[in-house]
Enzyme design. Sequence first.
Site, PDB file in Angstrom:
ATOM      1  N   HIS A  98       1.264  -1.327   0.583  1.00 54.91           N
ATOM      2  CA  HIS A  98       0.033   0.085  -0.198  1.00 54.91           C
ATOM      3  C   HIS A  98       0.586   1.049  -0.076  1.00 54.91           C
ATOM      4  O   HIS A  98       1.574   1.883   0.920  1.00 54.91           O
ATOM      5  CB  HIS A  98      -0.914   0.134   1.417  1.00 54.91           C
ATOM      6  CG  HIS A  98       0.211   0.128   2.692  1.00 54.91           C
ATOM      7  ND1 HIS A  98       0.048  -1.461   3.031  1.00 54.91           N
ATOM      8  CD2 HIS A  98      -0.273   0.691   3.026  1.00 54.91           C
ATOM      9  CE1 HIS A  98       0.409  -1.152   4.027  1.00 54.91           C
ATOM     10  NE2 HIS A  98       0.918  -0.151   4.413  1.00 54.91           N
ATOM     11  N   HIS A 100       1.174   5.269   1.000  1.00 54.29           N
ATOM     12  CA  HIS A 100       0.452   5.920   1.749  1.00 54.29           C
ATOM     13  C   HIS A 100       0.601   7.532   1.137  1.00 54.29           C
ATOM     14  O   HIS A 100       2.037   7.824   0.798  1.00 54.29           O
ATOM     15  CB  HIS A 100       1.274   6.089   2.869  1.00 54.29           C
ATOM     16  CG  HIS A 100       1.827   4.882   4.140  1.00 54.29           C
ATOM     17  ND1 HIS A 100       0.574   5.275   5.100  1.00 54.29           N
ATOM     18  CD2 HIS A 100       2.214   4.110   3.799  1.00 54.29           C
ATOM     19  CE1 HIS A 100       0.535   4.042   5.543  1.00 54.29           C
ATOM     20  NE2 HIS A 100       1.197   2.911   5.497  1.00 54.29           N
TER      21      HIS A 100
END
Length: 139
Positions: A98, A100
């Site tokens: 992922h 950020h």
Amino acid sequence: MSCIFCRIVDGDLPSRTVYESDEALAFLDANPLTAGHTLVVPRDHYETVGDLPPGTAGAVFEAVSAVTPRVEAAVDADATTVAVNNGEAAGQEVPHTHVHIVPRFEGDGNGPIHRLFGSRPALSDEELDAVAAAIRSEH
Ligand code: 5GP
Ligand code: ZN
């Protein structure tokens, strides 16, 4: 399936989704560093950046590029820190890649990601040449 981000992608866990494409999804971080802190994930489960197939890597960064200005505009941010904790030793807690996107503000005092590192090693030209050669030889 235990991966929380896979469960979000599948709609089994609720999320504040802000962007969707065929291969990527973006949603608000449940415990944001600043308002608007957003996570971009591939729909398929890959643990680290290096695990992403090329097309998926492209789709994830395409989503990052599309979402980042929208996040900045939505919270009137001056900038964003865009970063990946890539692997457990780097602080990755959720083992589903992922990115950020963290809104930043003039004078917020949080500094650049360089601040993660207290000091810089003194590396000679020879050491730098050797590291570059080692990276080039890996494929
Ligand atoms: P990491 O340390 O793995 O780079 O970051 C994981 C991020 O996921 C953290 O910022 C954390 O707040 C966020 N997070 C953990 N669980 C959930 C969840 O169930 N939903 C959402 N939206 N974010 C989560
Ligand atoms: Zn997953």
